[in-house]
Design a protein around this motif. Structure first.
Motif, PDB file in Angstrom:
ATOM      1  N   SER A 177       0.839  -1.197   0.000  1.00  0.00           N
ATOM      2  CA  SER A 177       0.000   0.000   0.000  1.00  0.00           C
ATOM      3  C   SER A 177       0.876   1.250   0.000  1.00  0.00           C
ATOM      4  O   SER A 177       1.637   1.471   0.947  1.00  0.00           O
ATOM      5  CB  SER A 177      -0.888   0.012   1.250  1.00  0.00           C
ATOM      6  OG  SER A 177      -1.473   1.291   1.441  1.00  0.00           O
TER       7      SER A 177
ATOM      8  N   TYR B 183       0.476  -5.556  -7.044  1.00  0.00           N
ATOM      9  CA  TYR B 183      -0.750  -4.774  -6.824  1.00  0.00           C
ATOM     10  C   TYR B 183      -0.525  -3.756  -5.721  1.00  0.00           C
ATOM     11  O   TYR B 183       0.170  -4.035  -4.727  1.00  0.00           O
ATOM     12  CB  TYR B 183      -1.914  -5.687  -6.415  1.00  0.00           C
ATOM     13  CG  TYR B 183      -2.428  -6.568  -7.526  1.00  0.00           C
ATOM     14  CD1 TYR B 183      -3.177  -6.035  -8.581  1.00  0.00           C
ATOM     15  CD2 TYR B 183      -2.166  -7.940  -7.527  1.00  0.00           C
ATOM     16  CE1 TYR B 183      -3.645  -6.848  -9.609  1.00  0.00           C
ATOM     17  CE2 TYR B 183      -2.633  -8.763  -8.548  1.00  0.00           C
ATOM     18  CZ  TYR B 183      -3.376  -8.210  -9.582  1.00  0.00           C
ATOM     19  OH  TYR B 183      -3.838  -9.004 -10.592  1.00  0.00           O
TER      20      TYR B 183
ATOM     21  N   ASN C 271      -3.533  -1.681  -5.085  1.00  0.00           N
ATOM     22  CA  ASN C 271      -4.925  -1.401  -4.738  1.00  0.00           C
ATOM     23  C   ASN C 271      -5.567  -2.659  -4.148  1.00  0.00           C
ATOM     24  O   ASN C 271      -5.564  -3.711  -4.797  1.00  0.00           O
ATOM     25  CB  ASN C 271      -5.684  -0.943  -5.989  1.00  0.00           C
ATOM     26  CG  ASN C 271      -7.129  -0.557  -5.687  1.00  0.00           C
ATOM     27  OD1 ASN C 271      -7.924  -1.398  -5.290  1.00  0.00           O
ATOM     28  ND2 ASN C 271      -7.439   0.714  -5.860  1.00  0.00           N
ATOM     29  N   PRO C 272      -6.133  -2.580  -2.930  1.00  0.00           N
ATOM     30  CA  PRO C 272      -6.728  -3.767  -2.302  1.00  0.00           C
ATOM     31  C   PRO C 272      -7.823  -4.412  -3.137  1.00  0.00           C
ATOM     32  O   PRO C 272      -7.932  -5.641  -3.174  1.00  0.00           O
ATOM     33  CB  PRO C 272      -7.297  -3.220  -0.978  1.00  0.00           C
ATOM     34  CG  PRO C 272      -6.518  -1.986  -0.707  1.00  0.00           C
ATOM     35  CD  PRO C 272      -6.188  -1.399  -2.045  1.00  0.00           C
ATOM     36  N   ASP C 273      -8.627  -3.604  -3.819  1.00  0.00           N
ATOM     37  CA  ASP C 273      -9.716  -4.152  -4.635  1.00  0.00           C
ATOM     38  C   ASP C 273      -9.163  -4.932  -5.824  1.00  0.00           C
ATOM     39  O   ASP C 273      -9.691  -5.992  -6.192  1.00  0.00           O
ATOM     40  CB  ASP C 273     -10.629  -3.022  -5.135  1.00  0.00           C
ATOM     41  CG  ASP C 273     -11.439  -2.408  -4.009  1.00  0.00           C
ATOM     42  OD1 ASP C 273     -11.684  -3.100  -2.994  1.00  0.00           O
ATOM     43  OD2 ASP C 273     -11.804  -1.224  -4.131  1.00  0.00           O
ATOM     44  N   ASP C 274      -8.097  -4.405  -6.425  1.00  0.00           N
ATOM     45  CA  ASP C 274      -7.483  -5.109  -7.560  1.00  0.00           C
ATOM     46  C   ASP C 274      -6.916  -6.450  -7.104  1.00  0.00           C
ATOM     47  O   ASP C 274      -7.043  -7.464  -7.809  1.00  0.00           O
ATOM     48  CB  ASP C 274      -6.369  -4.258  -8.171  1.00  0.00           C
ATOM     49  CG  ASP C 274      -6.906  -3.022  -8.879  1.00  0.00           C
ATOM     50  OD1 ASP C 274      -8.111  -3.000  -9.182  1.00  0.00           O
ATOM     51  OD2 ASP C 274      -6.109  -2.084  -9.102  1.00  0.00           O
TER      52      ASP C 274
ATOM     53  N   ARG D  32      -7.924  -8.234  -4.503  1.00  0.00           N
ATOM     54  CA  ARG D  32      -9.054  -9.124  -4.197  1.00  0.00           C
ATOM     55  C   ARG D  32      -9.669  -9.672  -5.481  1.00  0.00           C
ATOM     56  O   ARG D  32      -9.989 -10.864  -5.565  1.00  0.00           O
ATOM     57  CB  ARG D  32     -10.111  -8.372  -3.388  1.00  0.00           C
ATOM     58  CG  ARG D  32     -11.251  -9.260  -2.904  1.00  0.00           C
ATOM     59  CD  ARG D  32     -12.326  -8.453  -2.202  1.00  0.00           C
ATOM     60  NE  ARG D  32     -13.366  -9.326  -1.670  1.00  0.00           N
ATOM     61  CZ  ARG D  32     -14.325  -9.881  -2.396  1.00  0.00           C
ATOM     62  NH1 ARG D  32     -14.385  -9.656  -3.716  1.00  0.00           N
ATOM     63  NH2 ARG D  32     -15.233 -10.673  -1.838  1.00  0.00           N
ATOM     64  N   ASN D  33      -9.819  -8.830  -6.487  1.00  0.00           N
ATOM     65  CA  ASN D  33     -10.395  -9.277  -7.755  1.00  0.00           C
ATOM     66  C   ASN D  33      -9.513 -10.339  -8.416  1.00  0.00           C
ATOM     67  O   ASN D  33     -10.021 -11.300  -9.009  1.00  0.00           O
ATOM     68  CB  ASN D  33     -10.577  -8.092  -8.709  1.00  0.00           C
ATOM     69  CG  ASN D  33     -11.683  -7.150  -8.254  1.00  0.00           C
ATOM     70  OD1 ASN D  33     -12.569  -7.558  -7.492  1.00  0.00           O
ATOM     71  ND2 ASN D  33     -11.628  -5.900  -8.692  1.00  0.00           N
TER      72      ASN D  33
ATOM     73  N   TYR E  40      -3.789  -7.283   3.713  1.00  0.00           N
ATOM     74  CA  TYR E  40      -3.930  -6.944   2.290  1.00  0.00           C
ATOM     75  C   TYR E  40      -4.978  -5.852   2.083  1.00  0.00           C
ATOM     76  O   TYR E  40      -5.768  -5.907   1.154  1.00  0.00           O
ATOM     77  CB  TYR E  40      -4.291  -8.185   1.472  1.00  0.00           C
ATOM     78  CG  TYR E  40      -3.245  -9.266   1.493  1.00  0.00           C
ATOM     79  CD1 TYR E  40      -2.240  -9.312   0.528  1.00  0.00           C
ATOM     80  CD2 TYR E  40      -3.246 -10.249   2.486  1.00  0.00           C
ATOM     81  CE1 TYR E  40      -1.265 -10.304   0.556  1.00  0.00           C
ATOM     82  CE2 TYR E  40      -2.278 -11.245   2.527  1.00  0.00           C
ATOM     83  CZ  TYR E  40      -1.289 -11.270   1.555  1.00  0.00           C
ATOM     84  OH  TYR E  40      -0.323 -12.250   1.593  1.00  0.00           O
TER      85      TYR E  40
ATOM     86  N   LEU F 235      -8.656  -7.662   3.397  1.00  0.00           N
ATOM     87  CA  LEU F 235      -9.143  -8.918   2.822  1.00  0.00           C
ATOM     88  C   LEU F 235      -9.834  -9.751   3.899  1.00  0.00           C
ATOM     89  O   LEU F 235      -9.324  -9.909   5.010  1.00  0.00           O
ATOM     90  CB  LEU F 235      -7.969  -9.707   2.242  1.00  0.00           C
ATOM     91  CG  LEU F 235      -8.291 -11.059   1.602  1.00  0.00           C
ATOM     92  CD1 LEU F 235      -9.120 -10.864   0.338  1.00  0.00           C
ATOM     93  CD2 LEU F 235      -7.003 -11.819   1.286  1.00  0.00           C
TER      94      LEU F 235
END
Length: 451
Positions: free
Chosen positions: A381, A410, A412-415, A417-418, A438, A441
């Motif tokens: 991050s 990565y 970005n946490p959303d990226d 997770r995706n 993460y 998560l």
């Protein structure tokens, strides 16, 4: 005794507070923020402060002593008041020594492996109904607390951390315990915010070996060159007892330890954990448990919380979570999982979360650490870098440090997770390595990915 804790909410501090409460001491404490599980555990025992913050008026001459946690700062109002009143102020390790100076102190040190080795020893002692005092850095199955102190037990087993003792005591914790029986598992540079050079970090382990009481012993991992050099060069009048990784086999995803009685199935796996087991066995023998009794007990040891912890499993997939974040731990954990499941695709994910791992000058230490993984992912991050007031860390720096062409990165946490949730985990192993989350998560949801 009347003991007050400044920064009572810390993982180590709240466990020590609970241990003293069980011992019959009068315990009070303060903190500016307390998170779970510390908050609930303190509340259940009536030890949670009514209000968060620092209140110098709490500090009075009726207190026998104050225990100061690392979360507090040197200008903490309660600390300043305690100093003004001339109260006895202990760091966490100082107080533990004070509680155990008439016991046989068993101290487990090393950059890696100390939590799991301490946990193994306590599991074996508990299995054979041998009551000992202890302090361990992880929650163990079957143990209510991470610290236990009594007036009667002969032994105390202490996890020997090399980090600083308190805001006003810059000595590493494990320098203060003066062990009778010690173990040194390995040395790999860490905590660069405190030990900016490798040489300065290694020096702390030399001091630890020299702090062992005369006539005591050091059990040491002879497969670690730095450990071997330091121990064998020490002029301290102690017994020096080397250990090494025992022989083992892996059959159908199960590790079998070779013993004098034949092959023994064990629940843990990985060469580094087998090496840790060998060290734990020798310490248990020093504490009066013979080899056969050790093997009987260790067969049921499942590990410590967050250390290669299985968080989900399907017919053809399995997921592990591990606290690994330093380079040596990341490499050992990744190699262990691949060795255990050689025919499955290993997806290894590492979060760079600590001060050391996010330091641009330290990143090169991660070279080759994820090489055993079939798919290697690094998450970090940029906000965490800012919070820690470090120089910017770029994708290019991380890619160059790991020296792996197909490394996935990565921020970005959303990226991230995706990515995880788009994977098909048939015939795969997922390894999540981090001391963080993460970016939030939900590990419970990860379980559902296993098929």
């Amino acid at each position: 005794m009347n003991v007050h804790f400044i920064a009572i909410g810390g993982s180590a501090m709240h466990n020590l507070a609970i241990a003293l409460h069980h011992k019959g001491y009068q315990v009070t404490g303060s903190d500016d923020e307390i998170y779970e599980p510390s908050k609930t555990r303190l509340e259940q025992r009536g030890l949670l402060p009514k209000n968060f913050g620092w209140f110098p008026e709490k500090i009075t001459t009726s207190m026998d002593c104050v225990v100061l946690g690392m979360h507090a700062k040197a200008d903490n109002p309660e600390l300043l008041r305690a100093q003004e009143l001339g109260l006895k102020i202990y760091s966490y390790p100082e107080f533990l020594y004070e509680q155990s100076k008439h016991k046989t102190r068993v101290v487990i040190g090393g950059s890696h492996g100390k939590t799991i080795i301490t946990s193994m020893i306590l599991h074996v002692m508990d299995y054979h109904d041998r009551d000992v005092d202890y302090m361990v850095g992880a929650q163990l199955e079957g143990f209510d607390v991470m610290v236990k102190l009594t007036d009667d037990n002969d032994f105390i087993v202490l996890e020997g951390d090399e980090y600083l003792s308190s805001p006003i005591d810059r000595r590493p914790k494990f320098h203060l315990y003066q062990p009778n029986i010690a173990l040194l598992s390995g040395i790999a540079w860490d905590h660069i915010n405190v030990f900016p050079t490798y040489e300065g970090y290694v020096e702390q382990f030399k001091i630890f070996v020299d702090s062992i009481v005369k006539g005591g012993s050091i059990t040491y991992n002879e497969e670690d060159d730095e450990v071997k050099r330091i121990v064998e060069a020490s002029e301290n009048t102690i017994r020096k007892l080397p250990y090494h990784t025992p022989a083992y086999k892996i059959e159908n995803g199960e590790t079998l330890l070779e013993t004098s009685e034949g092959l023994l199935p064990i629940a843990i796996f990985g060469k580094h954990n087998l090496n840790n087991l060998a060290g734990a066995k020798w310490i248990c023998q020093h504490m009066g448990v013979d080899e056969d009794d050790f093997y009987e007990a260790i067969a049921s040891f499942k590990g410590a919380s967050k250390r290669l912890e299985k968080i989900g499993e399907g017919k053809n997939s399995i997921a592990f979570k591990d606290f690994a974040h330093s380079p040596s731990k990341v490499k050992a954990t990744t190699n262990a999982v691949k060795e255990q499941f050689p025919d499955r695709t290993l997806v290894a994910c590492l979060e760079l979360h600590t001060f050391s791992s996010l330091n641009a000058n330290f990143l090169k230490e991660y070279k080759g650490t994820l090489d055993a993984a079939d798919v290697a992912v690094v998450f970090y991050s940029p906000h965490a870098v800012e919070v820690k007031k470090l120089k910017e860390v770029t994708h290019a720096q991380i890619a160059n440090a790991f020296e792996r062409d197909n490394l996935i990165i990565y921020t970005n946490p959303d990226d991230f997770r995706n990515f995880l949730f788009s994977q098909k985990f048939d015939n795969k192993v997922l390894l999540l390595m981090s001391s963080g989350t993460y970016g939030g998560l939900d590990f419970e949801e990860v379980k559902d990915l296993m098929v």
